[in-house]
Every structure is written in structure tokens, then in C-alpha cells.
Design an enzyme around this catalytic site. Structure first.
Site, PDB file in Angstrom:
ATOM      1  N   GLN A  26      35.920  37.178  27.970  1.00  0.00           N
ATOM      2  CA  GLN A  26      36.273  36.591  29.267  1.00  0.00           C
ATOM      3  C   GLN A  26      35.049  36.217  30.109  1.00  0.00           C
ATOM      4  O   GLN A  26      35.165  35.393  31.015  1.00  0.00           O
ATOM      5  CB  GLN A  26      37.169  37.550  30.049  1.00  0.00           C
ATOM      6  CG  GLN A  26      38.538  37.732  29.399  1.00  0.00           C
ATOM      7  CD  GLN A  26      39.445  38.667  30.171  1.00  0.00           C
ATOM      8  OE1 GLN A  26      39.392  39.871  29.985  1.00  0.00           O
ATOM      9  NE2 GLN A  26      40.277  38.136  31.043  1.00  0.00           N
ATOM     10  N   HIS A  46      39.225  26.642  19.838  1.00  0.00           N
ATOM     11  CA  HIS A  46      38.655  25.450  19.209  1.00  0.00           C
ATOM     12  C   HIS A  46      39.661  24.741  18.301  1.00  0.00           C
ATOM     13  O   HIS A  46      39.663  23.518  18.209  1.00  0.00           O
ATOM     14  CB  HIS A  46      37.392  25.803  18.412  1.00  0.00           C
ATOM     15  CG  HIS A  46      36.292  26.314  19.301  1.00  0.00           C
ATOM     16  ND1 HIS A  46      35.428  27.320  18.929  1.00  0.00           N
ATOM     17  CD2 HIS A  46      35.944  25.983  20.566  1.00  0.00           C
ATOM     18  CE1 HIS A  46      34.599  27.572  19.930  1.00  0.00           C
ATOM     19  NE2 HIS A  46      34.883  26.768  20.931  1.00  0.00           N
ATOM     20  N   ASP A  59      33.756  29.245  25.884  1.00  0.00           N
ATOM     21  CA  ASP A  59      32.456  28.901  25.283  1.00  0.00           C
ATOM     22  C   ASP A  59      31.295  29.280  26.209  1.00  0.00           C
ATOM     23  O   ASP A  59      30.248  29.721  25.748  1.00  0.00           O
ATOM     24  CB  ASP A  59      32.371  27.399  24.979  1.00  0.00           C
ATOM     25  CG  ASP A  59      33.249  26.995  23.793  1.00  0.00           C
ATOM     26  OD1 ASP A  59      33.895  27.888  23.201  1.00  0.00           O
ATOM     27  OD2 ASP A  59      33.284  25.790  23.471  1.00  0.00           O
ATOM     28  N   ARG A  84      32.749  48.935  33.601  1.00  0.00           N
ATOM     29  CA  ARG A  84      33.401  48.864  32.300  1.00  0.00           C
ATOM     30  C   ARG A  84      33.226  47.458  31.730  1.00  0.00           C
ATOM     31  O   ARG A  84      33.617  46.487  32.381  1.00  0.00           O
ATOM     32  CB  ARG A  84      34.905  49.201  32.468  1.00  0.00           C
ATOM     33  CG  ARG A  84      35.684  49.037  31.211  1.00  0.00           C
ATOM     34  CD  ARG A  84      37.197  49.255  31.384  1.00  0.00           C
ATOM     35  NE  ARG A  84      37.798  48.803  30.133  1.00  0.00           N
ATOM     36  CZ  ARG A  84      39.025  48.351  29.980  1.00  0.00           C
ATOM     37  NH1 ARG A  84      39.860  48.311  30.995  1.00  0.00           N
ATOM     38  NH2 ARG A  84      39.446  47.935  28.802  1.00  0.00           N
ATOM     39  N   HIS A 129      38.183  44.574  22.990  1.00  0.00           N
ATOM     40  CA  HIS A 129      39.005  43.914  24.006  1.00  0.00           C
ATOM     41  C   HIS A 129      39.398  42.528  23.468  1.00  0.00           C
ATOM     42  O   HIS A 129      39.026  41.500  24.028  1.00  0.00           O
ATOM     43  CB  HIS A 129      38.249  43.840  25.339  1.00  0.00           C
ATOM     44  CG  HIS A 129      39.136  43.633  26.544  1.00  0.00           C
ATOM     45  ND1 HIS A 129      39.112  44.453  27.639  1.00  0.00           N
ATOM     46  CD2 HIS A 129      40.065  42.684  26.827  1.00  0.00           C
ATOM     47  CE1 HIS A 129      39.985  44.026  28.546  1.00  0.00           C
ATOM     48  NE2 HIS A 129      40.571  42.946  28.076  1.00  0.00           N
ATOM     49  N   ASN A 173      41.489  48.177  23.993  1.00  0.00           N
ATOM     50  CA  ASN A 173      42.172  47.770  25.216  1.00  0.00           C
ATOM     51  C   ASN A 173      43.588  47.286  24.913  1.00  0.00           C
ATOM     52  O   ASN A 173      43.774  46.317  24.185  1.00  0.00           O
ATOM     53  CB  ASN A 173      41.393  46.639  25.902  1.00  0.00           C
ATOM     54  CG  ASN A 173      42.048  46.231  27.219  1.00  0.00           C
ATOM     55  OD1 ASN A 173      42.049  47.022  28.174  1.00  0.00           O
ATOM     56  ND2 ASN A 173      42.634  45.053  27.270  1.00  0.00           N
ATOM     57  N   GLU A 174      44.567  47.973  25.504  1.00  0.00           N
ATOM     58  CA  GLU A 174      45.960  47.529  25.508  1.00  0.00           C
ATOM     59  C   GLU A 174      46.536  47.235  24.127  1.00  0.00           C
ATOM     60  O   GLU A 174      46.870  46.078  23.810  1.00  0.00           O
ATOM     61  CB  GLU A 174      46.115  46.297  26.411  1.00  0.00           C
ATOM     62  CG  GLU A 174      45.726  46.568  27.849  1.00  0.00           C
ATOM     63  CD  GLU A 174      45.978  45.394  28.782  1.00  0.00           C
ATOM     64  OE1 GLU A 174      46.186  44.262  28.296  1.00  0.00           O
ATOM     65  OE2 GLU A 174      45.984  45.605  30.010  1.00  0.00           O
ATOM     66  N   ASN A 314      45.922  50.657  32.163  1.00  0.00           N
ATOM     67  CA  ASN A 314      45.736  49.506  33.046  1.00  0.00           C
ATOM     68  C   ASN A 314      47.072  49.254  33.717  1.00  0.00           C
ATOM     69  O   ASN A 314      48.114  49.340  33.066  1.00  0.00           O
ATOM     70  CB  ASN A 314      45.354  48.256  32.246  1.00  0.00           C
ATOM     71  CG  ASN A 314      44.135  48.475  31.361  1.00  0.00           C
ATOM     72  OD1 ASN A 314      43.426  49.471  31.494  1.00  0.00           O
ATOM     73  ND2 ASN A 314      43.883  47.543  30.455  1.00  0.00           N
ATOM     74  N   TYR A 316      49.362  46.734  36.496  1.00  0.00           N
ATOM     75  CA  TYR A 316      49.490  45.557  37.358  1.00  0.00           C
ATOM     76  C   TYR A 316      50.852  45.446  38.033  1.00  0.00           C
ATOM     77  O   TYR A 316      50.952  45.072  39.181  1.00  0.00           O
ATOM     78  CB  TYR A 316      49.233  44.272  36.556  1.00  0.00           C
ATOM     79  CG  TYR A 316      47.798  44.162  36.087  1.00  0.00           C
ATOM     80  CD1 TYR A 316      46.838  43.572  36.909  1.00  0.00           C
ATOM     81  CD2 TYR A 316      47.398  44.673  34.856  1.00  0.00           C
ATOM     82  CE1 TYR A 316      45.516  43.492  36.507  1.00  0.00           C
ATOM     83  CE2 TYR A 316      46.064  44.599  34.450  1.00  0.00           C
ATOM     84  CZ  TYR A 316      45.135  44.018  35.277  1.00  0.00           C
ATOM     85  OH  TYR A 316      43.834  43.948  34.892  1.00  0.00           O
ATOM     86  N   GLU A 387      42.159  49.499  34.756  1.00  0.00           N
ATOM     87  CA  GLU A 387      42.259  48.148  35.309  1.00  0.00           C
ATOM     88  C   GLU A 387      43.351  48.159  36.363  1.00  0.00           C
ATOM     89  O   GLU A 387      44.393  48.798  36.161  1.00  0.00           O
ATOM     90  CB  GLU A 387      42.683  47.107  34.253  1.00  0.00           C
ATOM     91  CG  GLU A 387      41.625  46.676  33.289  1.00  0.00           C
ATOM     92  CD  GLU A 387      42.126  45.597  32.327  1.00  0.00           C
ATOM     93  OE1 GLU A 387      43.058  44.842  32.663  1.00  0.00           O
ATOM     94  OE2 GLU A 387      41.567  45.528  31.217  1.00  0.00           O
TER      95      GLU A 387
HETATM   96  C1  GBH Z   1      44.898  42.780  31.244  1.00  0.00           C
HETATM   97  O1  GBH Z   1      46.098  42.673  30.548  1.00  0.00           O
HETATM   98  C2  GBH Z   1      43.737  42.487  30.324  1.00  0.00           C
HETATM   99  O2  GBH Z   1      43.208  43.674  29.784  1.00  0.00           O
HETATM  100  C3  GBH Z   1      42.645  41.677  30.967  1.00  0.00           C
HETATM  101  O3  GBH Z   1      41.796  41.202  29.981  1.00  0.00           O
HETATM  102  C4  GBH Z   1      43.254  40.585  31.799  1.00  0.00           C
HETATM  103  O4  GBH Z   1      42.294  39.730  32.345  1.00  0.00           O
HETATM  104  C5  GBH Z   1      44.033  41.240  32.908  1.00  0.00           C
HETATM  105  O5  GBH Z   1      45.054  42.008  32.354  1.00  0.00           O
HETATM  106  C6  GBH Z   1      44.699  40.291  33.864  1.00  0.00           C
HETATM  107  O6  GBH Z   1      45.696  39.570  33.247  1.00  0.00           O
HETATM  108  O7  GBH Z   1      47.484  37.433  27.776  1.00  0.00           O
HETATM  109  O8  GBH Z   1      47.210  35.547  29.134  1.00  0.00           O
HETATM  110  O9  GBH Z   1      48.166  35.352  27.010  1.00  0.00           O
HETATM  111  C7  GBH Z   1      47.252  42.760  31.328  1.00  0.00           C
HETATM  112  C8  GBH Z   1      48.484  42.468  30.529  1.00  0.00           C
HETATM  113  C9  GBH Z   1      49.154  40.250  31.133  1.00  0.00           C
HETATM  114  C10 GBH Z   1      48.535  40.814  28.886  1.00  0.00           C
HETATM  115  C11 GBH Z   1      49.834  39.018  30.640  1.00  0.00           C
HETATM  116  C12 GBH Z   1      49.291  39.660  28.370  1.00  0.00           C
HETATM  117  C13 GBH Z   1      50.293  37.592  28.804  1.00  0.00           C
HETATM  118  C14 GBH Z   1      49.648  36.294  28.879  1.00  0.00           C
HETATM  119  N1  GBH Z   1      48.746  41.134  30.204  1.00  0.00           N
HETATM  120  N2  GBH Z   1      49.540  38.688  29.322  1.00  0.00           N
HETATM  121  S1  GBH Z   1      48.042  36.161  28.156  1.00  0.00           S
END
Ligand code: GBH
Length: 489
Positions: A26, A46, A59, A84, A129, A173-174, A314, A316, A387
Site C-alpha cells: 500500500q 498489471h 507501482d 507497524r 500483509h 494480517n487478516e 483490526n 472498523y 488497526e
Molecule cells: C484492512 O482490512 C486492511 O488490513 C488494510 O490493509 C486496509 O487498508 C484497511 O483495512 C482499510 O480498508 O480489500 O479493498 O478489495 C479491513 C477489511 C475491508 C478487507 C474491505 C476487504 C474489501 C474490499 N477489509 N475489503 S478490498
């Protein structure tokens, strides 16, 4: 003085640590610099650019490969206790295997680690990750049992290089995204859709890989360096839509969190029994000779059990759970909108505010309930929140809604600690800088710092939330004085 008095009543325990996080694909960019190998996200962006919003890719991303000094500087400006970040497996091991360690890859992470330590920031490394070396993917990736050895070998290389200075490690991760989301949806890397089958192979071998990496540290490195290793889960708080769905909801928790927790954190180990039974029955009804969820041997159960130094997760968002209606098709987004295996459908409460990401509604009390459930279900463990953060869109430095998100979640975590006696010891803000948000590209932003993606230098600028978070860390409290008192960043 007044600020100190105001926040006195709502202080986090002494020793509680605040950090922030990123992930290699990322932020790093430099996807083909030096001898770095190709990984699954390089391949996806790609070979199928339309898989990503606006055909964005990683990229260059934040170009943290070249700009790591900027990242260290802002981490230090914030006063982070820890940072992290993840290692790009194919940057360190271009072949995916330990026959050759990249000199440049090795030095990149050495510089980052030493730069952080110079500023008094503890590095916390995620080994995986989501960016698997493409070569290993071509051999089946996480569905090939040999991944257990490949991952363990990679982990040993990383520990050997960095464990003298790095005391915190996250293996994966996840896993629910790595296995269930990947193979049930087919829309992220690797784009392979094989719902209800490949995901469970992945789950089993991923758990064994985690366990092996944990055991290597425990045996070969812990006696000397005394660090901590664990895995981090993506947890969504599941609440019954109405009372009649209590049992279904509890089953769903044991499915989404439990498949990756029961084997590690319970006395008996192995799959969560009620889930193992449901999948076995479904498989039988569908004509399979054995369960799609591969069995563990007793030896494997014992090997995975207890492989943790903390419970990492993590957080959200939340969902409401109800039974799927007859003939209702559960979406392609199985983890977050429905679960075919349990015929569970998910909804959201009208009072939860929608964010700029289409899977994400705000329910701060969910994190307190999640913490309570973990303690009730798996016992009293040290818990790291690894997270948490808010999605917004567009360039905007005045992110009051992000401040509110952080504040409200910190308050619920503080209540979980002080009222419910949950042993949470770390909080991690996702994320330090705006970055490549997977299939949403750069259209969704989570950063404490805004990144100018038009600027070749990818200038980082603090948002209001960065100033708030700096104050949280300084005062060890979420209820910081009004924003006019924030230190300048
Ligand atoms: C986290 O996953 C991740 O660890 C982190 O990298 C990410 O930036 C952060 O959340 C915020 O989203 O994956 O885009 O194809 C949280 C759980 C949210 C994972 C939605 C899968 C589906 C669409 N996720 N997701 S995507």
C-alpha cells in the site's frame, strides 16, 4: 494545567501504547526496483488494471521505498510509541524462497528499523500483509500445504535479520481476507474464485504456517530477544437483527472470528465444534465424501494451540445478522454482506453512519462489545488493537469526522479497559499516510497525513486528525483539550 486536569479522569493505563500502521504494497511503490520479485498484487494490477478503481496501482504509491525518512519523521512528529509496517516478502526474498536474500531489500528494512529506533519508536513488523510472491502463488499459494514451510523459512530469515532490534511481530494480517474474502469473491489478488472449498484449504494451511512461524520464534529467538509474536484478525462486530437470531449470530461469530481463533486460543484447540459440524453436514448434503473444511490431526491441533503472545485484531465496522430469506442470494461479498455456509444475511442499522467506503458504517460501541466477547469466549488475554480508522474521500485536511471516529472508538476501548476489565495494551491508528486502498485505489483515504499523489515527492501533510492523535498520545487520553490547544505539527 487545565488540560491535564480535564483529561485526568479518562487516562489510559500507564504503559498503554499508541501506534500507527501501513502495509508494504500500500505504501512502498518501487515495485520493480533492484531485484525485487513480482507479487500477487503486482500481477493483478498489471494483468487486469480494470480490477482497480480508476485503474490505479501500487507501482509508486507513497514511494515509501525512497521516502522512508519522511515516514519516520512524521511518525516521530506524532510521538508514536510504535510503528507497524509490513515486509514485502518478494522484496526480501526475490525468489520467494530463502536461497537468495536481496541485499537492497534487506537494507531497506534495516534503514527503516534503525531510523525508527533512533527516534525512540518501536518497530512492529507484519510478515504477511497480502503480497505473496507470484511464484509461490503459481504453485497454489496458501492452498498448497507446502506454504507452511515456505512461510516458516521466510519468517526465519526475517527474524534472523531483524529480531535483535524488533520485539513485536505479526505473522499474518487478516486471515479471513487472505482466505475467505479472496476465494469466495475472486475480486482481489489472487483473483481465484472457488467459494466454499479453496478458502478452507487456505484456512488450514495458513493456521499451520502461522503456528510454525510462531514456534520458530519461540524456540530460536525468544530466549535471546524476548519479543512477542501473534496473528491479527479482521473482526466485524456481529449483532443479532432481532432476538430470534441470537444463536445464528453467535454461530457467525464462531465462523468469522472463530475459525481463526478457536484453534489458537482455546484449551481444546481445533475448529470451533459447532462450525465444524455445520460445514460437515452441508458438505455431506452436497455430495462430498468428506467435509470441505479439512480435518486436523491431533498432532496439528496441538501444534497450533497456544501459538500466541497476544490477541491481535483490526476493527472498523459492525453488522446486524438475520437468517437469509428463502431464495435470497447472498452477495458476492460473502464476509460482509452474508455468509452462505450459515445462510446468514447481514444488514446495517439505520443509525450507523455510512462512510466513503462501501463496506463501512460507523458503530463505535461495537468495538467494546467485540472486546467483551473475546474475553468471554477465549479468556483473559493481552489484546492488541492493530488497526482502526476511518475512510474518507477527496483531499481534505480538516477531517473532523475522522477525529470523531478516533475519539469515539478510543472512548469505547477505554470503557472496555476500565469498566469491563479487558486487558487491551495497544491501539493502532490505520493509517499513517493515505495509501493504495486495494481495489479502491487512491479514491478512498484513511491517512492521518494526506499524501499529494500528483507530487513526484509524494509530500505528506498532517490532517487535523494527526494533531488530535498527537495530543491523544501526549496526554494518554482520548478527551483532549479543544483543538485550538493542539500542538502545531
Ligand atoms: C484492512 O482490512 C486492511 O488490513 C488494510 O490493509 C486496509 O487498508 C484497511 O483495512 C482499510 O480498508 O480489500 O479493498 O478489495 C479491513 C477489511 C475491508 C478487507 C474491505 C476487504 C474489501 C474490499 N477489509 N475489503 S478490498
Amino acid at each position: 494545567l487545565i488540560c491535564a486536569d480535564l483529561s485526568d479522569g479518562v487516562k489510559f493505563p500507564p504503559g498503554f501504547l499508541f501506534g500507527s500502521a501501513t502495509a508494504s504494497y500500500q505504501v512502498e511503490g518501487a515495485w520493480n526496483v533492484s531485484d525485487k520479485g513480482e507479487n500477487t498484487w503486482d500481477r493483478l494490477v498489471h494483468s487486469n488494471p480494470d480490477a482497480i478503481k480508476n485503474r490505479d496501482n501500487g507501482d509508486v504509491a507513497c514511494d515509501s521505498y525512497h521516502n522512508w525518512r519522511d515516514d519516520v519523521k512524521i511518525a516521530s512528529d506524532l510521538g508514536l510509541h510504535f510503528y507497524r509496517f509490513s515486509i514485502s516478502w518478494a522484496r526480501l526474498l526475490p525468489t520467494g524462497l530463502p536461497d537468495r536474500i536481496s541485499e537492497d531489500g534487506k537494507n531497506y528494512y534495516n534503514n527503516l528499523i534503525d531510523g525508527l529506533l533512533e527516534k525512540g519508536i518501536q518497530p512492529l513488523i507484519t510478515l504477511y500483509h497480502w503480497d505473496l510472491p507470484q511464484r509461490l502463488q503459481d504453485l497454489g499459494g496458501w492452498t498448497n500445504p507446502l506454504i507452511v514451510e515456505w512461510f516458516a523459512d521466510y519468517a526465519r530469515v526475517a527474524y534472523t535479520l531483524y529480531a535483535d532490534r524488533v520485539k513485536g511481530w505479526i505473522t499474518i494480517n487478516e486471515p479471513v481476507i487472505v482466505c475467505d474474502f479472496v476465494y469466495n469473491s475472486g475480486i482481489i489478488a489472487p483473483p481465484i474464485k472457488d467459494p466454499g472449498f479453496a478458502n478452507y484449504l487456505c484456512t488450514k494451511f495458513l493456521l499451520l504456517a502461522h503456528a510454525k512461524a510462531w514456534r520458530i520464534y519461540d524456540k530460536e529467538f525468544k530466549p535471546k530477544y524476548n519479543g512477542k509474536v501473534g496473528i491479527t484478525n479482521h473482526l466485524i462486530w456481529m449483532e443479532p437483527f432481532s432476538n430470534e437470531y441470537e444463536e445464528l449470530t453467535e454461530n457467525l461469530r464462531h465462523y468469522l472470528a472463530g475459525l481463526y481463533s478457536h484453534p489458537i486460543y482455546t484449551k481444546d484447540g481445533g475448529w470451533p465444534p459447532e462450525i465444524e459440524k455445520i460445514i460437515a453436514e452441508n458438505s455431506k448434503r452436497q455430495g462430498y465424501p468428506r467435509s470441505r473444511l479439512p480435518a486436523f490431526t491431533q498432532e496439528e491441533i496441538d501444534f497450533i494451540k497456544g501459538t500466541y503472545d497476544f490477541y491481535g485484531f483490526n476493527f472498523y465496522t459492525s453488522r446486524l445478522v438475520r437468517k437469509a430469506r428463502d431464495g435470497e442470494t447472498l452477495s458476492n461479498w460473502p464476509l460482509e454482506n452474508g455468509c452462505p455456509e450459515l445462510s446468514a444475511a447481514m444488514e446495517v442499522h439505520p443509525s450507523w453512519k455510512k462512510t466513503e467506503s462501501d463496506w463501512f458504517w460507523i458503530n463505535p460501541v461495537g468495538i467494546r462489545k467485540m472486546l467483551g466477547w473475546l474475553k468471554k469466549t477465549y479468556g483473559d488475554m493481552e489484546i492488541f488493537i492493530l488497526e482502526n480508522g476511518l475512510a474518507t474521500k477527496d483531499y481534505n485536511l480538516n477531517d473532523e469526522d475522522r477525529i470523531k471516529y478516533y475519539r469515539d472508538h478510543l472512548e469505547q476501548i477505554w470503557l472496555a479497559i476500565t469498566e469491563d476489565g479487558v486487558n487491551v495494551t495497544r491501539y493502532t491508528a490505520w493509517t499513517l499516510v493515505d495509501n493504495f486502498e486495494w481495489i479502491f485505489g487512491y479514491s478512498v483515504k484513511f491517512g492521518l497525513y494526506e499524501v499529494d499523489f500528483e507530487d513526484p515527492k509524494r509530500k505528506r501533510t498532517p490532517r487535523a486528525s494527526a494533531k488530535y492523535y498527537k495530543e491523544v498520545i501526549r496526554t494518554h487520553s482520548f478527551d483532549v483539550a479543544n483543538k485550538n490547544n493542539y500542538d502545531e505539527l
